[in-house]
Design a protein around this motif. Structure first.
Motif, PDB file in Angstrom:
ATOM      1  N   GLU A  73       0.832  -1.214   0.000  1.00 14.24           N
ATOM      2  CA  GLU A  73       0.000   0.000   0.000  1.00 14.24           C
ATOM      3  C   GLU A  73       0.865   1.261   0.000  1.00 14.24           C
ATOM      4  O   GLU A  73       0.623   2.201  -0.772  1.00 14.24           O
ATOM      5  CB  GLU A  73      -0.907  -0.021   1.233  1.00 14.24           C
ATOM      6  N   VAL A  74       1.879   1.286   0.869  1.00 18.49           N
ATOM      7  CA  VAL A  74       2.756   2.460   0.958  1.00 18.49           C
ATOM      8  C   VAL A  74       3.557   2.630  -0.335  1.00 18.49           C
ATOM      9  O   VAL A  74       3.756   3.756  -0.815  1.00 18.49           O
ATOM     10  CB  VAL A  74       3.678   2.357   2.194  1.00 18.49           C
ATOM     11  N   ALA A  75       3.990   1.519  -0.917  1.00 21.62           N
ATOM     12  CA  ALA A  75       4.696   1.593  -2.203  1.00 21.62           C
ATOM     13  C   ALA A  75       3.793   2.201  -3.265  1.00 21.62           C
ATOM     14  O   ALA A  75       4.217   3.080  -4.040  1.00 21.62           O
ATOM     15  CB  ALA A  75       5.160   0.198  -2.631  1.00 21.62           C
ATOM     16  N   GLU A  76       2.545   1.750  -3.301  1.00 19.80           N
ATOM     17  CA  GLU A  76       1.598   2.264  -4.299  1.00 19.80           C
ATOM     18  C   GLU A  76       1.342   3.755  -4.092  1.00 19.80           C
ATOM     19  O   GLU A  76       1.262   4.513  -5.064  1.00 19.80           O
ATOM     20  CB  GLU A  76       0.286   1.479  -4.196  1.00 19.80           C
ATOM     21  N   GLU A  77       1.253   4.172  -2.846  1.00 19.31           N
ATOM     22  CA  GLU A  77       1.070   5.595  -2.543  1.00 19.31           C
ATOM     23  C   GLU A  77       2.249   6.424  -3.049  1.00 19.31           C
ATOM     24  O   GLU A  77       2.095   7.616  -3.360  1.00 19.31           O
ATOM     25  CB  GLU A  77       0.908   5.792  -1.036  1.00 19.31           C
ATOM     26  N   ASN A  78       3.398   5.791  -3.140  1.00 17.21           N
ATOM     27  CA  ASN A  78       4.602   6.461  -3.619  1.00 17.21           C
ATOM     28  C   ASN A  78       4.878   6.184  -5.104  1.00 17.21           C
ATOM     29  O   ASN A  78       5.966   6.474  -5.598  1.00 17.21           O
ATOM     30  CB  ASN A  78       5.810   6.040  -2.774  1.00 17.21           C
ATOM     31  N   GLY A  79       3.876   5.609  -5.782  1.00 19.26           N
ATOM     32  CA  GLY A  79       3.997   5.385  -7.218  1.00 19.26           C
ATOM     33  C   GLY A  79       5.001   4.321  -7.607  1.00 19.26           C
ATOM     34  O   GLY A  79       5.562   4.373  -8.704  1.00 19.26           O
ATOM     35  N   PHE A  80       5.209   3.328  -6.726  1.00 18.57           N
ATOM     36  CA  PHE A  80       6.210   2.296  -7.003  1.00 18.57           C
ATOM     37  C   PHE A  80       5.580   0.915  -6.975  1.00 18.57           C
ATOM     38  O   PHE A  80       4.754   0.602  -6.113  1.00 18.57           O
ATOM     39  CB  PHE A  80       7.344   2.349  -5.969  1.00 18.57           C
ATOM     40  N   LYS A  81       5.990   0.071  -7.916  1.00 13.82           N
ATOM     41  CA  LYS A  81       5.558  -1.331  -7.960  1.00 13.82           C
ATOM     42  C   LYS A  81       6.785  -2.229  -7.779  1.00 13.82           C
ATOM     43  O   LYS A  81       7.762  -2.114  -8.520  1.00 13.82           O
ATOM     44  CB  LYS A  81       4.886  -1.653  -9.300  1.00 13.82           C
ATOM     45  N   PHE A  82       6.723  -3.103  -6.800  1.00 12.90           N
ATOM     46  CA  PHE A  82       7.826  -4.029  -6.557  1.00 12.90           C
ATOM     47  C   PHE A  82       7.891  -5.085  -7.656  1.00 12.90           C
ATOM     48  O   PHE A  82       6.875  -5.456  -8.247  1.00 12.90           O
ATOM     49  CB  PHE A  82       7.668  -4.709  -5.197  1.00 12.90           C
ATOM     50  N   ASP A  83       9.113  -5.582  -7.879  1.00 16.26           N
ATOM     51  CA  ASP A  83       9.307  -6.669  -8.844  1.00 16.26           C
ATOM     52  C   ASP A  83       9.079  -8.035  -8.210  1.00 16.26           C
ATOM     53  O   ASP A  83       8.739  -8.994  -8.909  1.00 16.26           O
ATOM     54  CB  ASP A  83      10.731  -6.605  -9.419  1.00 16.26           C
ATOM     55  N   SER A  84       9.263  -8.116  -6.886  1.00 19.56           N
ATOM     56  CA  SER A  84       9.119  -9.407  -6.205  1.00 19.56           C
ATOM     57  C   SER A  84       8.748  -9.179  -4.749  1.00 19.56           C
ATOM     58  O   SER A  84       9.022  -8.121  -4.171  1.00 19.56           O
ATOM     59  CB  SER A  84      10.428 -10.205  -6.267  1.00 19.56           C
ATOM     60  N   VAL A  85       8.128 -10.203  -4.162  1.00 22.04           N
ATOM     61  CA  VAL A  85       7.829 -10.215  -2.730  1.00 22.04           C
ATOM     62  C   VAL A  85       8.115 -11.625  -2.217  1.00 22.04           C
ATOM     63  O   VAL A  85       7.683 -12.611  -2.813  1.00 22.04           O
ATOM     64  CB  VAL A  85       6.364  -9.823  -2.442  1.00 22.04           C
ATOM     65  N   GLN A  86       8.834 -11.702  -1.102  1.00 24.69           N
ATOM     66  CA  GLN A  86       9.214 -12.991  -0.518  1.00 24.69           C
ATOM     67  C   GLN A  86       8.523 -13.169   0.822  1.00 24.69           C
ATOM     68  O   GLN A  86       8.461 -12.234   1.632  1.00 24.69           O
ATOM     69  CB  GLN A  86      10.735 -13.036  -0.339  1.00 24.69           C
TER      70      GLN A  86
END
Length: 320
Positions: A169-182
């Motif tokens: 959610e915080v990444a999206e608020e900052n306009g960023f999309k992660f490439d991976s999540v572990q």
């Protein structure tokens, strides 16, 4: 990059929307630096794994005081680097600390770039805010990416699926999309504070690479006497995972991982339910997932200095 070359002993999957194809088995970095695994054996495990088609190499800045990264660096010499998709994790929450750790990892690994760098141990609700602060680690990651030191960016955590969702959610608020999540994805997880139920659907929806870890939790899950190692690996492989990372501290355990791939066939819901039924009673309190229910696995809690200073703008709010 020849890490995409395929081997008949291994299966390969897309890593989210990166366009990279990676081995479905990832070689866990923690085990290769353990005292009980001497350096010669660790190098043999890594190189044998790569020779047989495992491309995804897991590691972390803090594993075994840097020994895991040092051994990985030695093993990747002689042409092995070009066959590997190299990942490491960074603990720093401040820009300054994260930048320092990235450079230290590059030096230990003896490489010019890391394929995937991940913010490590997102286990507190404040972690996303510190990372995405104007003085936070994400700034260091983006600058390292711009400089060609890292290619892709992800994050990891083992505590609570709600904290993973907050990070997204915080990444999206900052306009960023992660490439991976572990995250932990195992036969117990489905019954208790489940990452598979709460986080995986969000990642599938966003086409973010899903990295499974703690599929056996260093053998703790097996002490429940409910499932076999192969069942644990098959369950994680059956999820929409890009990679199932597993700890390998011997050539026999490496062979076990290949056996799991050789014998894996996609399971229908009934087959999955049959496996999960075996673990339902043992899993209900989270006792076999102590990374969720205790601080034993929280290395950054035991070493808060790794995180770096709190943002100055927050410190300025504190009364004198």
């Amino acid at each position: 990059m020849s890490a995409n070359a395929q081997n008949s002993e291994m299966l390969y999957r897309e890593l989210g929307s990166t366009g990279e194809k990676v081995s479905v088995i990832g070689l866990g970095g923690w085990h290769i630096g353990l005292d009980k695994v001497d350096e010669e054996l660790s190098l043999k495990i890594i190189q044998t794994a790569i020779d047989r088609g495992i491309t995804f190499m897991d590691n972390s800045w803090d594993y075994n005081g840097g020994i895991s990264e040092q051994r990985m660096g030695k093993a990747l010499k002689g042409g092995y680097r070009d066959k590997a998709f190299l990942m490491t994790k960074i603990d720093g929450r401040s820009k300054k600390e994260a930048a320092k750790q990235i450079d230290e990892s590059l030096k230990r690994l003896q490489v010019d770039y890391i394929d995937l760098a991940q913010h490590h141990e997102i286990i507190r609700y404040e972690d996303p805010y510190r990372i995405f602060d104007p003085e936070g680690a994400q700034v260091a990651f983006l600058e390292a990416q711009e400089a060609g030191k890292i290619r892709y960016i992800g994050f990891t955590g083992h505590k609570d699926p709600q904290i993973h969702l907050k990070m997204l959610e915080v990444a999206e608020e900052n306009g960023f999309k992660f490439d991976s999540v572990q995250m932990p994805l195992n036969v117990m997880d489905a019954h208790y504070r489940s990452f598979a139920q709460q986080v995986v659907p969000k990642l599938v929806e966003r086409n973010i690479g899903i990295l499974a870890m703690k599929t056996m939790a260093n053998g703790i899950l097996l002490r429940s006497n409910t499932v076999t190692p192969i069942e644990c690996l098959h369950y994680a492989l059956n999820l929409p995972t890009s990679v199932v990372i597993t700890g390998i501290d011997s050539l026999e355990i490496l062979e076990q991982a290949f056996e799991a791939v050789r014998t894996f066939k996609p399971m229908d819901q009934q087959q999955v339910d049959e496996i999960l039924k075996k673990t339902a009673k043992a899993a209900v309190t989270g006792q076999y997932e102590p990374f969720k229910t205790s601080s034993i696995f929280d290395s950054t809690a035991q070493n808060p200095q790794w995180l770096g200073d709190e943002p100055q703008r927050l410190q300025a709010l504190m009364p004198n």
